[in-house]
Design a protein around this motif. Structure first.
Motif, PDB file in Angstrom:
ATOM      1  N   GLN A  26       1.887 -16.210  -4.803  1.00 29.84           N
ATOM      2  CA  GLN A  26       1.202 -15.737  -5.845  1.00 29.84           C
ATOM      3  C   GLN A  26       1.237 -14.257  -5.693  1.00 29.84           C
ATOM      4  OE1 GLN A  26      -1.928 -17.878  -7.360  1.00 29.84           O
ATOM      5  NE2 GLN A  26      -2.578 -16.151  -8.753  1.00 29.84           N
ATOM      6  N   VAL A  27       1.792 -13.548  -6.557  1.00 32.74           N
ATOM      7  CA  VAL A  27       1.658 -12.040  -6.761  1.00 32.74           C
ATOM      8  C   VAL A  27       0.481 -11.470  -7.235  1.00 32.74           C
ATOM      9  CG1 VAL A  27       2.864  -9.969  -7.050  1.00 32.74           C
ATOM     10  CG2 VAL A  27       4.194 -12.137  -6.656  1.00 32.74           C
ATOM     11  N   SER A  28      -0.468 -10.895  -6.534  1.00 35.57           N
ATOM     12  CA  SER A  28      -1.472 -10.151  -6.930  1.00 35.57           C
ATOM     13  C   SER A  28      -1.187  -8.952  -7.732  1.00 35.57           C
ATOM     14  CB  SER A  28      -2.551  -9.779  -5.881  1.00 35.57           C
ATOM     15  OG  SER A  28      -2.980  -8.537  -6.206  1.00 35.57           O
ATOM     16  N   SER A  29      -1.642  -8.996  -9.112  1.00 32.17           N
ATOM     17  CA  SER A  29      -1.170  -7.726 -10.007  1.00 32.17           C
ATOM     18  C   SER A  29      -1.812  -6.299  -9.513  1.00 32.17           C
ATOM     19  CB  SER A  29      -1.496  -7.870 -11.273  1.00 32.17           C
ATOM     20  OG  SER A  29      -3.001  -7.901 -11.574  1.00 32.17           O
ATOM     21  N   GLU A  30      -2.911  -6.666  -8.764  1.00 36.33           N
ATOM     22  CA  GLU A  30      -3.624  -5.301  -8.270  1.00 36.33           C
ATOM     23  C   GLU A  30      -2.869  -4.695  -7.187  1.00 36.33           C
ATOM     24  OE1 GLU A  30      -7.883  -5.146  -6.213  1.00 36.33           O
ATOM     25  OE2 GLU A  30      -7.927  -6.203  -7.954  1.00 36.33           O
ATOM     26  N   SER A  31      -2.391  -5.431  -6.366  1.00 35.59           N
ATOM     27  CA  SER A  31      -1.714  -4.997  -5.177  1.00 35.59           C
ATOM     28  C   SER A  31      -0.329  -4.982  -4.922  1.00 35.59           C
ATOM     29  CB  SER A  31      -2.222  -5.564  -3.712  1.00 35.59           C
ATOM     30  OG  SER A  31      -2.091  -6.820  -3.928  1.00 35.59           O
ATOM     31  N   GLN A  32      -0.059  -5.660  -6.183  1.00 35.15           N
ATOM     32  CA  GLN A  32       1.704  -5.939  -6.184  1.00 35.15           C
ATOM     33  C   GLN A  32       2.171  -6.512  -5.040  1.00 35.15           C
ATOM     34  OE1 GLN A  32       3.511  -4.036  -9.180  1.00 35.15           O
ATOM     35  NE2 GLN A  32       3.192  -2.279  -8.252  1.00 35.15           N
TER      36      GLN A  32
ATOM     37  N   ALA B 137       9.519  -3.705  -0.893  1.00 40.20           N
ATOM     38  CA  ALA B 137      10.837  -4.563  -0.814  1.00 40.20           C
ATOM     39  C   ALA B 137      12.004  -3.704  -1.855  1.00 40.20           C
ATOM     40  CB  ALA B 137      10.762  -6.068  -1.559  1.00 40.20           C
TER      41      ALA B 137
ATOM     42  N   LEU C 267       6.038  -5.983  -3.369  1.00 37.74           N
ATOM     43  CA  LEU C 267       7.062  -5.799  -4.285  1.00 37.74           C
ATOM     44  C   LEU C 267       7.743  -4.329  -4.280  1.00 37.74           C
ATOM     45  CD1 LEU C 267       6.217  -7.678  -7.425  1.00 37.74           C
ATOM     46  CD2 LEU C 267       7.919  -8.455  -5.825  1.00 37.74           C
TER      47      LEU C 267
ATOM     48  N   GLY D 158       0.714  -1.103  -0.107  1.00 42.80           N
ATOM     49  CA  GLY D 158      -0.011   0.172   0.002  1.00 42.80           C
ATOM     50  C   GLY D 158       0.711   1.138   0.110  1.00 42.80           C
ATOM     51  N   THR D 159       0.166   2.310  -0.328  1.00 45.70           N
ATOM     52  CA  THR D 159       0.876   3.469  -0.591  1.00 45.70           C
ATOM     53  C   THR D 159       1.627   4.034   0.873  1.00 45.70           C
ATOM     54  OG1 THR D 159      -0.994   4.528  -0.706  1.00 45.70           O
ATOM     55  CG2 THR D 159       0.014   4.308  -2.560  1.00 45.70           C
TER      56      THR D 159
END
Lengths: 249, 249
Positions: free
Chosen positions: B142-148, B125, B122, B99-100
């Motif tokens: 597994q990486v969610s593309s939405e939340s990265q 990190a 990501l 999150g931002t």
DNA sequence: AGAATTCGTGCAAATGTAGGCAATTTAATT
DNA sequence: AATTAAATTGCCTACATTTGCACGAATTCT
């Protein structure tokens, strides 16, 4: 309620919560869902947010493709990556190593190709995320700031639990006699784990690295199934690799 | 009524309410719609307000002023991140959520602070890697593309094997009664795992999210040990959170 | 594979807009 | 004071936009 006002509210909600449902907004603003749908469509066209099935998500999350501009021998690496693309089949499961060549491969993977990609590299994972067809799985572990990849016992353990069709790996040094070698011991351990968890291993390496070696060994040269350089497969420089049951592309 | 006087009234109404309806103004000033329309047209030409279908909105309220590449409410998020920095002690082990707001925290962590940081995000990190003092450990999955961020069973399992001093988490929605809630079920599962693997949990949230809720619940409000907003701790908006054994910063 | 949402398009009703025109007011000049 | 010119206002009409609804197609969930 004014249209502009409504759209502004929608934007705020999206920015605030990253994601919204059309039904929620319609409910909250007391307008029909069609109206919200149209608003979101417009805002999407104006690149203020991203429309998705059933709602909208904030751009802030999705749009980040980071690349440091001056990559050494980029043209050669791109050529290698393009050759590697031919090995990708829909429904396949692959591993993508870190490094600039593999990042270039990641960049060139078609967005709509349905593929499951493992990687331990932050830049590669980030790059892959922009492709809709892909399932991206990050192999975790301690992250090396130098290589921006997960290394160490944890990463290796995680790797031990997967088996992929193809792994695409880079290497620091490659030699037909000494095999793949590296400067860094930790990296070597990870490469070993990657190779072990792959049915087939594809080496991506620019020709400049041929016939060089360093202190730690990742694997013998015949652990590699396919080797891709930017050279024509018939090139003389590749002669010493021919009698090792390696496919050269 | 003089034209000047009328236009002045229109302007102040717009500034006051951010928006007006032509019909309302016409009604209030007891002139025809057409007159108001002409006034608004002039004021728009003079760049005093923005004319829209059915009314007018204040210039400061237009969506064009919110560029999408700067993060929503960045200043507030930075303020929150700065407060959170006080909790960091050399030698500590922390977890940083995605999150931002958490990314902003990651950005502000001093480079020389000796700290072990876990994250499943990501961008976080990547940000943390630039700090030399830090040990960064990426939680895979597994990486969610939405939340990265890494989500799913694998990420949760990896989280189950760690215990950090502090976790800094964000949330989609927070309410003193309903607790922390999210839009996305998968995200909720991960948040639960994060909280479970932390000795203390610190919530970072801008005040705009207070008193909002969504369908899936991450945790009760008293699962949070410390709550940080951009507000002064004594602010009234935080009153409903005071009798929950939460430290408010 | 079947059920449930969600999407997109066309349509009609309601509302808003632009421009012409005439009546009225205002300002300026004789 | 009378007259003229200009500006303002309200009204009317033709046209444009917006909105909610209906319905078949597409997508997602289970």
């Amino acid at each position: 309620m004014l249209k502009e006002e409504r759209q502004q509210t929608i934007l705020s909600e999206v920015e605030l919560h990253n994601r919204i449902l059309l039904t929620d907004i319609a409910d909250a603003l007391d307008v029909s869902i069609d109206t919200v749908r149209r608003d979101v469509k417009e805002l999407d066209a104006e690149n203020k947010l991203k429309k998705v099935h059933g709602g909208a998500i904030s751009l802030g999350f999705t749009s980040s493709s980071v690349r440091s501009d001056n990559i050494y021998r980029l043209e050669q690496k791109r050529k290698i990556a393009e050759k590697a693309l031919d090995l990708l089949k829909p429904g396949g499961v692959i591993f993508v190593d870190g490094g600039t060549t593999c990042s270039e491969l990641a960049r060139l993977i078609p967005a709509n190709l349905e593929l499951t990609c493992f990687t331990h590299s932050l830049p590669v994972a980030t790059e892959l995320l922009s492709k809709t067809g892909l399932t991206v799985i990050m192999v975790g572990g301690q992250v090396s700031s130098e290589s921006q990849t997960a290394i160490g016992a944890n990463a290796i353990h995680n790797l031990s639990e997967i088996k992929v069709d193809y792994s695409f790996i880079g290497t620091g040094y490659v030699d037909s006699y000494y095999g793949l070698t590296e400067f860094d011991w930790d990296i070597v351990q990870v490469k070993k784990a990657i190779i072990k968890s792959s049915k087939k291993t594809v080496l991506l390496s620019i020709s400049e690295k041929l016939n060089s070696q360093h202190r730690y060994k990742s694997c013998d040269i015949n652990a590699i199934n396919t080797m891709i350089t930017e050279l024509n497969p018939e090139n003389k420089l590749l002669d010493s690799f021919r009698n090792h049951d390696i496919r050269i592309l």
